[in-house]
Write a protein that holds these residues in place. Structure first.
Motif, PDB file in Angstrom:
ATOM      1  N   VAL A  59     -10.538  53.673  35.269  1.00 45.26           N
ATOM      2  CA  VAL A  59     -11.425  54.142  34.207  1.00 45.26           C
ATOM      3  C   VAL A  59     -10.873  55.447  33.658  1.00 45.26           C
ATOM      4  CG1 VAL A  59     -13.724  54.996  33.623  1.00 45.26           C
ATOM      5  CG2 VAL A  59     -13.483  53.064  35.189  1.00 45.26           C
ATOM      6  N   ASP A  60     -10.645  55.488  32.359  1.00 47.97           N
ATOM      7  CA  ASP A  60     -10.278  56.714  31.649  1.00 47.97           C
ATOM      8  C   ASP A  60     -11.444  57.106  30.751  1.00 47.97           C
ATOM      9  OD1 ASP A  60      -7.784  56.535  32.828  1.00 47.97           O
ATOM     10  OD2 ASP A  60      -6.825  55.652  31.065  1.00 47.97           O
ATOM     11  N   LEU A  61     -11.521  58.386  30.415  1.00 48.88           N
ATOM     12  CA  LEU A  61     -12.631  58.859  29.588  1.00 48.88           C
ATOM     13  C   LEU A  61     -12.110  59.698  28.432  1.00 48.88           C
ATOM     14  CD1 LEU A  61     -16.065  60.041  30.841  1.00 48.88           C
ATOM     15  CD2 LEU A  61     -14.953  61.290  29.011  1.00 48.88           C
ATOM     16  N   ALA A  62     -12.466  59.294  27.221  1.00 43.42           N
ATOM     17  CA  ALA A  62     -12.147  60.062  26.015  1.00 43.42           C
ATOM     18  C   ALA A  62     -13.401  60.811  25.597  1.00 43.42           C
ATOM     19  CB  ALA A  62     -11.683  59.132  24.897  1.00 43.42           C
ATOM     20  N   LEU A  63     -13.310  62.130  25.558  1.00 45.16           N
ATOM     21  CA  LEU A  63     -14.466  62.971  25.252  1.00 45.16           C
ATOM     22  C   LEU A  63     -14.269  63.593  23.876  1.00 45.16           C
ATOM     23  CD1 LEU A  63     -17.091  64.117  26.617  1.00 45.16           C
ATOM     24  CD2 LEU A  63     -15.751  66.173  27.033  1.00 45.16           C
ATOM     25  N   ILE A  64     -15.183  63.302  22.959  1.00 45.93           N
ATOM     26  CA  ILE A  64     -14.991  63.722  21.578  1.00 45.93           C
ATOM     27  C   ILE A  64     -15.280  65.206  21.368  1.00 45.93           C
ATOM     28  CG2 ILE A  64     -15.622  63.299  19.179  1.00 45.93           C
ATOM     29  CD1 ILE A  64     -14.182  60.967  20.457  1.00 45.93           C
ATOM     30  N   THR A  65     -16.394  65.746  21.884  1.00 44.94           N
ATOM     31  CA  THR A  65     -16.751  67.141  21.601  1.00 44.94           C
ATOM     32  C   THR A  65     -16.322  68.074  22.718  1.00 44.94           C
ATOM     33  OG1 THR A  65     -18.937  67.367  22.649  1.00 44.94           O
ATOM     34  CG2 THR A  65     -18.847  66.210  20.535  1.00 44.94           C
ATOM     35  N   ASP A  66     -16.424  69.377  22.422  1.00 42.64           N
ATOM     36  CA  ASP A  66     -16.089  70.395  23.424  1.00 42.64           C
ATOM     37  C   ASP A  66     -17.282  70.806  24.280  1.00 42.64           C
ATOM     38  OD1 ASP A  66     -17.595  71.845  21.611  1.00 42.64           O
ATOM     39  OD2 ASP A  66     -15.953  73.157  20.974  1.00 42.64           O
ATOM     40  N   GLY A  67     -18.467  70.271  24.009  1.00 47.22           N
ATOM     41  CA  GLY A  67     -19.633  70.540  24.841  1.00 47.22           C
ATOM     42  C   GLY A  67     -20.259  71.906  24.689  1.00 47.22           C
ATOM     43  N   GLY A 111     -14.576  58.139  40.176  1.00 47.51           N
ATOM     44  CA  GLY A 111     -13.212  57.641  40.261  1.00 47.51           C
ATOM     45  C   GLY A 111     -12.475  57.613  38.943  1.00 47.51           C
ATOM     46  N   ILE A 112     -12.874  58.467  38.012  1.00 46.94           N
ATOM     47  CA  ILE A 112     -12.199  58.498  36.711  1.00 46.94           C
ATOM     48  C   ILE A 112     -10.762  58.978  36.891  1.00 46.94           C
ATOM     49  CG2 ILE A 112     -12.162  59.630  34.455  1.00 46.94           C
ATOM     50  CD1 ILE A 112     -15.220  59.538  34.514  1.00 46.94           C
ATOM     51  N   ARG A 113      -9.847  58.280  36.245  1.00 50.16           N
ATOM     52  CA  ARG A 113      -8.421  58.557  36.406  1.00 50.16           C
ATOM     53  C   ARG A 113      -7.937  59.658  35.460  1.00 50.16           C
ATOM     54  NH1 ARG A 113      -4.011  54.046  34.693  1.00 50.16           N
ATOM     55  NH2 ARG A 113      -5.101  54.428  32.723  1.00 50.16           N
ATOM     56  N   ASN A 114      -8.119  59.445  34.167  1.00 42.86           N
ATOM     57  CA  ASN A 114      -7.613  60.380  33.160  1.00 42.86           C
ATOM     58  C   ASN A 114      -8.728  60.820  32.229  1.00 42.86           C
ATOM     59  OD1 ASN A 114      -4.871  60.278  33.959  1.00 42.86           O
ATOM     60  ND2 ASN A 114      -4.583  58.366  32.841  1.00 42.86           N
ATOM     61  N   TYR A 115      -8.623  62.061  31.755  1.00 46.57           N
ATOM     62  CA  TYR A 115      -9.560  62.617  30.787  1.00 46.57           C
ATOM     63  C   TYR A 115      -8.779  62.982  29.533  1.00 46.57           C
ATOM     64  CZ  TYR A 115     -12.185  63.271  35.118  1.00 46.57           C
ATOM     65  OH  TYR A 115     -12.800  63.071  36.325  1.00 46.57           O
ATOM     66  N   TYR A 116      -9.303  62.594  28.385  1.00 47.66           N
ATOM     67  CA  TYR A 116      -8.673  62.910  27.110  1.00 47.66           C
ATOM     68  C   TYR A 116      -9.687  63.713  26.298  1.00 47.66           C
ATOM     69  CZ  TYR A 116      -5.506  59.281  28.708  1.00 47.66           C
ATOM     70  OH  TYR A 116      -4.629  58.540  29.465  1.00 47.66           O
ATOM     71  N   PHE A 117      -9.395  64.994  26.097  1.00 48.74           N
ATOM     72  CA  PHE A 117     -10.324  65.903  25.437  1.00 48.74           C
ATOM     73  C   PHE A 117      -9.937  66.068  23.970  1.00 48.74           C
ATOM     74  CE2 PHE A 117     -12.539  66.821  29.187  1.00 48.74           C
ATOM     75  CZ  PHE A 117     -11.646  67.069  30.227  1.00 48.74           C
ATOM     76  N   PHE A 118     -10.868  65.720  23.080  1.00 44.28           N
ATOM     77  CA  PHE A 118     -10.613  65.801  21.645  1.00 44.28           C
ATOM     78  C   PHE A 118     -11.116  67.117  21.046  1.00 44.28           C
ATOM     79  CE2 PHE A 118     -10.286  60.959  20.636  1.00 44.28           C
ATOM     80  CZ  PHE A 118      -9.529  60.767  21.773  1.00 44.28           C
ATOM     81  N   ASP A 119     -11.999  67.827  21.751  1.00 40.56           N
ATOM     82  CA  ASP A 119     -12.436  69.197  21.424  1.00 40.56           C
ATOM     83  C   ASP A 119     -13.005  69.362  20.014  1.00 40.56           C
ATOM     84  OD1 ASP A 119     -11.946  70.426  23.919  1.00 40.56           O
ATOM     85  OD2 ASP A 119      -9.795  70.476  23.492  1.00 40.56           O
ATOM     86  N   GLN A 120     -13.761  68.387  19.563  1.00 38.87           N
ATOM     87  CA  GLN A 120     -14.474  68.549  18.296  1.00 38.87           C
ATOM     88  C   GLN A 120     -15.739  69.376  18.530  1.00 38.87           C
ATOM     89  OE1 GLN A 120     -12.930  67.254  15.361  1.00 38.87           O
ATOM     90  NE2 GLN A 120     -11.410  67.198  17.016  1.00 38.87           N
ATOM     91  N   PRO A 121     -16.205  70.140  17.539  1.00 34.46           N
ATOM     92  CA  PRO A 121     -17.329  71.058  17.758  1.00 34.46           C
ATOM     93  C   PRO A 121     -18.636  70.336  18.094  1.00 34.46           C
ATOM     94  CG  PRO A 121     -16.740  70.974  15.428  1.00 34.46           C
ATOM     95  CD  PRO A 121     -15.653  70.258  16.165  1.00 34.46           C
ATOM     96  N   ASP A 122     -19.210  70.731  19.211  1.00 32.57           N
ATOM     97  CA  ASP A 122     -20.545  70.274  19.598  1.00 32.57           C
ATOM     98  C   ASP A 122     -21.525  71.221  18.925  1.00 32.57           C
ATOM     99  OD1 ASP A 122     -22.792  69.296  20.837  1.00 32.57           O
ATOM    100  OD2 ASP A 122     -22.299  70.077  22.823  1.00 32.57           O
TER     101      ASP A 122
END
Length: 302
Positions: A59-67, A111-122
């Motif tokens: 499982v990989d996770l793509a995160l759109i905002t910076d939180g 158990g997430i393998r990779n994180y991809y941070f897109f850092d768009q404004p939350d």
């Protein structure tokens, strides 16, 4: 001698192809989660846990905002981190770092393998996806490029987003729309299946068919909903359920104190529905996945 060499290369190539096919057949599912905020995955943490731990998938996770917008409800988190996170200026400066750390702590459990941070404004809570989808508030070309690269490189079997119903956060809706549009652009042979996930106890929007104005969010007609029962107890005295995992995950988010009182994860079944953009084979393949999940781990004891 030349012919012998060619014969040897041919046999070796065949063996490598056969071995690769065997590995592919034996590996677990490859999944990409596309979410807007750290903690959104608490809407469906058990399927991610079971895929990685019991089906031996990835499982990989793509995160759109910076939180950065998660400063409301951070009173106890401010004490824990010794920072006044409820102050919007301090919260917006510190929360991107803190919430990424929290996400990865929660991800270690799932158990997430990779994180991809897109850092768009939350930026702020609202229900309208238009400012984000149109590129007014987010860098849409950047998001599209990153998602396209991910899908091309990783060859996922499934993509999971949140269900983009009308009452959903505008950021959540946009993350789902971006994933759907990325899949529409996808040119690979192995096309992943995209699912909408949610966990609600009494308020699952079963009547949802499409987010108005965004036809790509149309759900497949006559397709079943898929459920993962996470509240069935097992073990000694039937005292334990998979909901324990959800509580572990939620507990990682110290900055988001309101989650502990009214967590996103509040139901007994994780629910997944199929978008219409999937091919006809999607129902059969998704059924197979959920059959495997129900027969794996502690679920198999029931």
């Amino acid at each position: 001698m030349k012919n012998t060499h060619l014969k040897y290369v041919g046999i070796t190539g065949f063996c490598l192809l056969f071995y690769s096919a065997m590995l592919l057949a034996q590996r677990g599912p490859r999944v990409l989660v596309v979410n807007a905020h750290p903690d959104d995955e608490t809407s469906f943490p058990i399927i991610l846990y079971k895929i990685t731990h019991e089906l031996k998938g990835t499982v990989d996770l793509a995160l759109i905002t910076d939180g950065q917008g998660g400063f409301n409800g951070s009173e106890l988190g401010s004490v824990y981190y010794k920072l006044k996170l409820t102050d919007s200026t301090i919260g917006r400066a510190e929360l991107p770092r803190i919430r990424k750390k929290e996400l990865m702590e929660a991800g270690d459990i799932m158990g997430i393998r990779n994180y991809y941070f897109f850092d768009q404004p939350d930026d702020y809570y609202n229900l309208n996806p238009v400012p984000y989808v149109t590129g007014q508030n987010w860098d849409v070309p950047f998001i599209e490029k990153k998602l396209d690269q991910l899908l091309a490189a990783q060859q996922y079997d499934f993509i999971i987003t949140m269900l983009p119903f009308a009452g959903q956060h505008g950021h959540h809706k946009t993350a789902a729309i971006m994933a759907l549009r990325a899949l529409k652009r996808y040119k690979g042979v192995r096309r992943p299946i995209i699912l909408a996930g949610s966990t609600y106890k009494d308020e699952t929007p079963e009547t949802f068919s499409m987010l108005e104005g965004f036809p790509e969010t149309t759900m497949k007609k006559n397709a079943p909903s898929f459920y993962l029962d996470v509240a069935t107890h097992f073990g000694h005295g039937k005292q334990v359920s998979y909901k324990v995992i959800a509580q572990w995950v939620i507990a990682a988010y110290k900055s988001q104190g309101d989650m502990q009182e009214n967590p996103l994860y509040k139901g007994d079944k994780e629910t997944f529905r199929i978008f219409d953009s999937n091919g006809d084979a999607a129902i059969e393949k998704t059924t197979l996945l959920f059959d495997q999940l129900k027969k794996s781990g502690f679920s198999a004891e029931q």
